[in-house]
Design a protein around this motif. Structure first.
Motif, short mmCIF file in Angstrom:
data_model
loop_
_atom_site.label_atom_id
_atom_site.label_comp_id
_atom_site.label_asym_id
_atom_site.label_seq_id
_atom_site.Cartn_x
_atom_site.Cartn_y
_atom_site.Cartn_z
N ASN A 53 0.83 -1.19 0.00
CA ASN A 53 0.00 0.00 0.00
C ASN A 53 0.87 1.25 0.00
O ASN A 53 1.91 1.30 0.67
N PHE A 54 0.45 2.28 -0.75
CA PHE A 54 1.27 3.49 -0.88
C PHE A 54 1.45 4.19 0.47
O PHE A 54 2.54 4.70 0.77
N LEU A 55 0.42 4.21 1.29
CA LEU A 55 0.54 4.84 2.61
C LEU A 55 1.57 4.11 3.47
O LEU A 55 2.38 4.75 4.16
N LEU A 56 1.56 2.78 3.39
CA LEU A 56 2.56 2.01 4.14
C LEU A 56 3.97 2.30 3.63
O LEU A 56 4.92 2.36 4.41
N LEU A 57 4.08 2.48 2.32
CA LEU A 57 5.37 2.84 1.73
C LEU A 57 5.87 4.16 2.32
O LEU A 57 7.04 4.27 2.71
N GLY A 103 7.46 -1.33 -7.76
CA GLY A 103 6.51 -1.09 -8.83
C GLY A 103 5.74 0.21 -8.76
O GLY A 103 4.80 0.42 -9.53
N PHE A 104 6.13 1.09 -7.85
CA PHE A 104 5.45 2.37 -7.76
C PHE A 104 5.92 3.30 -8.88
O PHE A 104 7.01 3.14 -9.42
N SER A 105 5.08 4.26 -9.23
CA SER A 105 5.39 5.17 -10.33
C SER A 105 6.54 6.11 -9.94
O SER A 105 6.86 6.24 -8.75
N PRO A 106 7.15 6.78 -10.92
CA PRO A 106 8.24 7.71 -10.61
C PRO A 106 7.85 8.79 -9.61
O PRO A 106 8.63 9.12 -8.71
N VAL A 107 6.65 9.34 -9.73
CA VAL A 107 6.26 10.39 -8.79
C VAL A 107 6.00 9.80 -7.41
O VAL A 107 6.30 10.43 -6.38
N LEU A 155 7.88 10.77 -4.00
CA LEU A 155 7.19 11.09 -2.75
C LEU A 155 7.71 10.23 -1.59
O LEU A 155 7.76 10.69 -0.45
N ALA A 156 8.11 9.00 -1.90
CA ALA A 156 8.74 8.17 -0.87
C ALA A 156 10.06 8.80 -0.44
O ALA A 156 10.40 8.81 0.75
N GLY A 157 10.78 9.35 -1.41
CA GLY A 157 12.01 10.07 -1.08
C GLY A 157 11.73 11.29 -0.22
O GLY A 157 12.46 11.58 0.73
N LEU A 158 10.66 12.00 -0.55
CA LEU A 158 10.26 13.15 0.26
C LEU A 158 9.94 12.72 1.68
O LEU A 158 10.31 13.40 2.65
N THR A 165 7.25 15.21 -10.49
CA THR A 165 8.48 14.94 -9.74
C THR A 165 9.25 16.23 -9.48
O THR A 165 9.85 16.40 -8.41
N VAL A 166 9.22 17.14 -10.43
CA VAL A 166 9.92 18.42 -10.26
C VAL A 166 9.29 19.22 -9.12
O VAL A 166 9.99 19.92 -8.39
N ALA A 167 7.98 19.10 -8.97
CA ALA A 167 7.31 19.77 -7.85
C ALA A 167 7.81 19.21 -6.52
O ALA A 167 7.98 19.95 -5.54
#
Length: 197
Positions: free
Chosen positions: A2-6, A75-79, A83-86, A162-164
């Motif tokens: 799940n993205f939230l768990l990520l 398998g998550f998208s680039p953006v 956001l995981a990096g953020l 991603t630039v944002a």
């Protein structure tokens, strides 16, 4: 996953305070108690222990990179990976293990950039190194790198979400350096390699 768990996992990873960990491994004082009080590589360097500072730098960079790389591998998208990096970056800045008072986030941000795009990371690193060599101020170098990051991101990645994310990271970096900006303006900012006293 799940993205939230990520995002939560990335935040927890980013919260790992490598400055504290490396200082304890090398038997050094808590970096929050000397120099700038910032739990980061530059302040650990003020202890005089270059190995501890290097370990801090590598650890802080690695957690930013790992958050982005891991998200992409899952398998998550680039953006979403950005956001995981953020989230990892925010974990470093507002570490849950340090009562939400973490470091400035420069090394972790560089790791995030490396995970997103190596050329964006290299452009930021080049600017940081150039300004650091010319001025001997880590804070000035970080500010210059922060300013160039969304610009190089826009040039290399185009008008993408991603630039944002890069712009948001850059903005937080500048905000976190507000005390340093004041010190740079009044001439009281410490230079790279200055003692911890």
């Amino acid at each position: 996953m799940n993205f939230l768990l990520l995002l939560l996992a990335a935040y927890a990873l980013g919260s790992t305070p490598f400055a504290i960990v490396s200082s304890r491994l090398f038997g050094l004082a808590d970096p929050r108690r000397y120099g700038s009080g910032n739990p980061g590589a530059t302040n650990v360097l003020r202890s005089g222990n270059k190995a501890a500072a290097l370990l801090t730098l590598v650890g802080d960079c690695a957690k930013g990179w790992l958050a982005v790389w891991g998200a992409a591998k899952l398998g998550f998208s680039p953006v979403e990976a950005a956001l995981a990096g953020l989230a990892a970056f925010l974990g470093h800045v507002f570490s849950v293990f340090l009562r939400f008072r973490g470091g400035k986030g420069v090394a972790t941000a560089l790791g995030v950039l490396a995970g997103i795009n190596a050329w964006v990371a290299l452009s930021a690193l080049f600017v940081w190194l150039a300004v650091a060599v010319l001025t001997r101020y880590s804070s000035a170098a970080a500010l210059a790198a922060a300013v160039i990051t969304p610009i190089s991101g826009a040039v290399l990645l185009g008008a993408t979400p991603t630039v944002a994310v890069l712009a948001l990271i850059a903005g937080i970096l500048v905000w976190r350096h507000a005390p340093n900006i004041r010190k740079l303006m009044n001439g009281s900012e410490s230079k790279i390699g200055a003692s911890k006293s």
